[in-house]
Design a protein around this motif. Structure first.
Motif, PDB file in Angstrom:
ATOM      1  N   GLU A  14      34.926  40.067  36.763  1.00  0.00           N
ATOM      2  CA  GLU A  14      35.294  38.837  36.107  1.00  0.00           C
ATOM      3  C   GLU A  14      35.957  38.172  36.997  1.00  0.00           C
ATOM      4  OE1 GLU A  14      35.823  38.388  32.409  1.00  0.00           O
ATOM      5  OE2 GLU A  14      33.636  38.788  31.554  1.00  0.00           O
ATOM      6  N   ARG A  15      37.112  39.147  37.530  1.00  0.00           N
ATOM      7  CA  ARG A  15      38.652  37.787  37.789  1.00  0.00           C
ATOM      8  C   ARG A  15      37.871  38.171  39.425  1.00  0.00           C
ATOM      9  NH1 ARG A  15      38.572  36.709  33.832  1.00  0.00           N
ATOM     10  NH2 ARG A  15      39.808  36.854  32.202  1.00  0.00           N
ATOM     11  N   GLN A  16      38.040  38.728  39.702  1.00  0.00           N
ATOM     12  CA  GLN A  16      37.322  39.007  41.204  1.00  0.00           C
ATOM     13  C   GLN A  16      36.390  38.187  41.194  1.00  0.00           C
ATOM     14  OE1 GLN A  16      36.553  43.451  41.630  1.00  0.00           O
ATOM     15  NE2 GLN A  16      37.687  43.469  43.263  1.00  0.00           N
ATOM     16  N   ALA A  17      35.573  37.662  40.997  1.00  0.00           N
ATOM     17  CA  ALA A  17      33.921  37.068  41.221  1.00  0.00           C
ATOM     18  C   ALA A  17      35.001  35.323  41.161  1.00  0.00           C
ATOM     19  CB  ALA A  17      32.659  36.728  39.852  1.00  0.00           C
ATOM     20  N   HIS A  19      38.630  34.621  41.138  1.00  0.00           N
ATOM     21  CA  HIS A  19      39.631  34.419  42.268  1.00  0.00           C
ATOM     22  C   HIS A  19      39.046  34.660  43.267  1.00  0.00           C
ATOM     23  CE1 HIS A  19      41.359  32.442  39.096  1.00  0.00           C
ATOM     24  NE2 HIS A  19      41.119  32.964  38.262  1.00  0.00           N
ATOM     25  N   GLY A  20      38.513  35.862  44.004  1.00  0.00           N
ATOM     26  CA  GLY A  20      38.673  36.925  44.572  1.00  0.00           C
ATOM     27  C   GLY A  20      39.436  38.231  44.788  1.00  0.00           C
ATOM     28  N   THR A  21      40.322  38.486  45.966  1.00  0.00           N
ATOM     29  CA  THR A  21      41.407  39.743  44.977  1.00  0.00           C
ATOM     30  C   THR A  21      42.309  39.390  44.354  1.00  0.00           C
ATOM     31  OG1 THR A  21      41.226  39.653  48.169  1.00  0.00           O
ATOM     32  CG2 THR A  21      43.094  40.930  46.473  1.00  0.00           C
ATOM     33  N   VAL A  22      42.011  40.268  43.788  1.00  0.00           N
ATOM     34  CA  VAL A  22      42.735  40.467  42.383  1.00  0.00           C
ATOM     35  C   VAL A  22      44.167  41.715  42.648  1.00  0.00           C
ATOM     36  CG1 VAL A  22      43.373  41.231  39.950  1.00  0.00           C
ATOM     37  CG2 VAL A  22      41.200  39.710  41.183  1.00  0.00           C
ATOM     38  N   LEU A  23      45.585  41.505  42.258  1.00  0.00           N
ATOM     39  CA  LEU A  23      46.571  42.315  42.618  1.00  0.00           C
ATOM     40  C   LEU A  23      46.517  42.965  41.035  1.00  0.00           C
ATOM     41  CD1 LEU A  23      48.326  43.665  44.263  1.00  0.00           C
ATOM     42  CD2 LEU A  23      49.797  41.615  43.776  1.00  0.00           C
ATOM     43  N   VAL A  24      46.370  43.581  41.290  1.00  0.00           N
ATOM     44  CA  VAL A  24      47.441  44.740  39.785  1.00  0.00           C
ATOM     45  C   VAL A  24      48.496  44.977  39.523  1.00  0.00           C
ATOM     46  CG1 VAL A  24      46.215  45.931  38.058  1.00  0.00           C
ATOM     47  CG2 VAL A  24      44.493  45.256  39.292  1.00  0.00           C
ATOM     48  N   VAL A  25      49.811  44.514  39.219  1.00  0.00           N
ATOM     49  CA  VAL A  25      51.090  45.001  39.072  1.00  0.00           C
ATOM     50  C   VAL A  25      51.061  45.460  37.679  1.00  0.00           C
ATOM     51  CG1 VAL A  25      53.366  44.434  39.624  1.00  0.00           C
ATOM     52  CG2 VAL A  25      51.578  43.398  40.244  1.00  0.00           C
ATOM     53  N   VAL A  26      51.482  46.972  38.297  1.00  0.00           N
ATOM     54  CA  VAL A  26      52.101  47.885  37.318  1.00  0.00           C
ATOM     55  C   VAL A  26      53.745  48.244  37.114  1.00  0.00           C
ATOM     56  CG1 VAL A  26      52.132  50.184  36.454  1.00  0.00           C
ATOM     57  CG2 VAL A  26      50.562  49.592  36.879  1.00  0.00           C
ATOM     58  N   ASP A  27      54.356  47.861  35.774  1.00  0.00           N
ATOM     59  CA  ASP A  27      55.696  47.952  36.084  1.00  0.00           C
ATOM     60  C   ASP A  27      56.536  48.736  35.261  1.00  0.00           C
ATOM     61  OD1 ASP A  27      54.807  47.126  33.139  1.00  0.00           O
ATOM     62  OD2 ASP A  27      56.633  46.188  32.534  1.00  0.00           O
ATOM     63  N   GLN A  28      55.689  50.034  34.659  1.00  0.00           N
ATOM     64  CA  GLN A  28      55.702  51.086  34.327  1.00  0.00           C
ATOM     65  C   GLN A  28      54.785  52.572  34.938  1.00  0.00           C
ATOM     66  OE1 GLN A  28      55.577  51.327  29.716  1.00  0.00           O
ATOM     67  NE2 GLN A  28      57.861  49.356  29.633  1.00  0.00           N
ATOM     68  N   PRO A  29      54.577  52.786  35.722  1.00  0.00           N
ATOM     69  CA  PRO A  29      53.030  53.860  36.606  1.00  0.00           C
ATOM     70  C   PRO A  29      53.870  55.414  36.404  1.00  0.00           C
ATOM     71  CG  PRO A  29      55.400  53.139  38.056  1.00  0.00           C
ATOM     72  CD  PRO A  29      55.770  51.757  36.804  1.00  0.00           C
ATOM     73  N   PRO A  38      45.799  51.101  36.357  1.00  0.00           N
ATOM     74  CA  PRO A  38      45.816  50.755  37.735  1.00  0.00           C
ATOM     75  C   PRO A  38      44.435  51.734  38.544  1.00  0.00           C
ATOM     76  CG  PRO A  38      47.501  51.426  36.886  1.00  0.00           C
ATOM     77  CD  PRO A  38      46.589  51.711  35.532  1.00  0.00           C
ATOM     78  N   ALA A  39      44.184  52.875  37.774  1.00  0.00           N
ATOM     79  CA  ALA A  39      43.414  53.610  38.684  1.00  0.00           C
ATOM     80  C   ALA A  39      41.958  53.631  38.345  1.00  0.00           C
ATOM     81  CB  ALA A  39      42.743  54.548  37.435  1.00  0.00           C
ATOM     82  N   LEU A  40      41.620  52.107  37.422  1.00  0.00           N
ATOM     83  CA  LEU A  40      40.000  51.013  37.208  1.00  0.00           C
ATOM     84  C   LEU A  40      40.506  49.813  38.499  1.00  0.00           C
ATOM     85  CD1 LEU A  40      39.700  51.333  33.120  1.00  0.00           C
ATOM     86  CD2 LEU A  40      38.413  52.943  34.973  1.00  0.00           C
ATOM     87  N   ALA A  41      41.341  49.562  38.376  1.00  0.00           N
ATOM     88  CA  ALA A  41      41.484  48.962  39.211  1.00  0.00           C
ATOM     89  C   ALA A  41      40.988  48.918  40.518  1.00  0.00           C
ATOM     90  CB  ALA A  41      43.107  48.204  39.421  1.00  0.00           C
ATOM     91  N   ARG A  42      41.585  50.247  41.195  1.00  0.00           N
ATOM     92  CA  ARG A  42      41.476  50.799  42.934  1.00  0.00           C
ATOM     93  C   ARG A  42      39.985  51.346  42.762  1.00  0.00           C
ATOM     94  NH1 ARG A  42      46.702  53.625  41.612  1.00  0.00           N
ATOM     95  NH2 ARG A  42      48.209  53.209  42.596  1.00  0.00           N
ATOM     96  N   ASP A  43      39.149  50.627  41.943  1.00  0.00           N
ATOM     97  CA  ASP A  43      37.981  51.978  41.957  1.00  0.00           C
ATOM     98  C   ASP A  43      36.979  50.830  42.009  1.00  0.00           C
ATOM     99  OD1 ASP A  43      36.148  53.987  41.310  1.00  0.00           O
ATOM    100  OD2 ASP A  43      35.618  52.899  39.619  1.00  0.00           O
ATOM    101  N   THR A  44      37.501  49.288  41.284  1.00  0.00           N
ATOM    102  CA  THR A  44      37.047  48.086  41.173  1.00  0.00           C
ATOM    103  C   THR A  44      37.350  47.816  42.903  1.00  0.00           C
ATOM    104  OG1 THR A  44      38.504  47.121  39.625  1.00  0.00           O
ATOM    105  CG2 THR A  44      36.341  48.465  38.894  1.00  0.00           C
ATOM    106  N   GLY A  45      38.341  47.593  43.208  1.00  0.00           N
ATOM    107  CA  GLY A  45      38.440  47.465  44.794  1.00  0.00           C
ATOM    108  C   GLY A  45      39.681  46.621  45.004  1.00  0.00           C
ATOM    109  N   CYS A  46      40.638  46.496  43.468  1.00  0.00           N
ATOM    110  CA  CYS A  46      41.895  45.648  43.641  1.00  0.00           C
ATOM    111  C   CYS A  46      42.956  46.353  43.711  1.00  0.00           C
ATOM    112  CB  CYS A  46      42.123  45.627  41.473  1.00  0.00           C
ATOM    113  SG  CYS A  46      40.551  44.708  40.936  1.00  0.00           S
ATOM    114  N   PRO A  47      43.576  45.455  44.926  1.00  0.00           N
ATOM    115  CA  PRO A  47      45.363  46.278  45.222  1.00  0.00           C
ATOM    116  C   PRO A  47      46.319  46.551  44.052  1.00  0.00           C
ATOM    117  CG  PRO A  47      44.727  44.227  46.364  1.00  0.00           C
ATOM    118  CD  PRO A  47      43.724  44.762  45.512  1.00  0.00           C
TER     119      PRO A  47
END
Length: 67
Positions: A14-17, A19-29, A38-47
């Motif tokens: 939904e966010r990609q549709a 806003h376009g590119t969506v950056l997911v920021v992880v503060d406790q990797p 993060p894994a799901l974000a990468r799988d859906t094309g989000c950096p």
């Protein structure tokens, strides 16, 4: 933020549709497993970005906590 894989994929899509590119920021990797946002974000094309602890502390000092 939802915790199930299908719901997270829906949110990222939904966010990609909207806003376009969506950056997911992880503060406790270190505390996140393989089936994670993060894994799901990468799988859906989000950096995904994982800032260093020093950088995160610097940014927190720019925005003091509200009373």
């Amino acid at each position: 933020m939802p915790s199930s894989g299908p719901k997270l994929r829906e949110v990222f899509g939904e966010r990609q549709a909207e806003h376009g590119t969506v950056l997911v920021v992880v503060d406790q990797p270190a505390s996140i497993g393989a089936l994670s946002p993060p894994a799901l974000a990468r799988d859906t094309g989000c950096p995904v970005a994982c800032p260093r602890a020093d950088d995160a502390a610097d940014r927190r000092s720019l925005f003091p906590a509200r009373p």
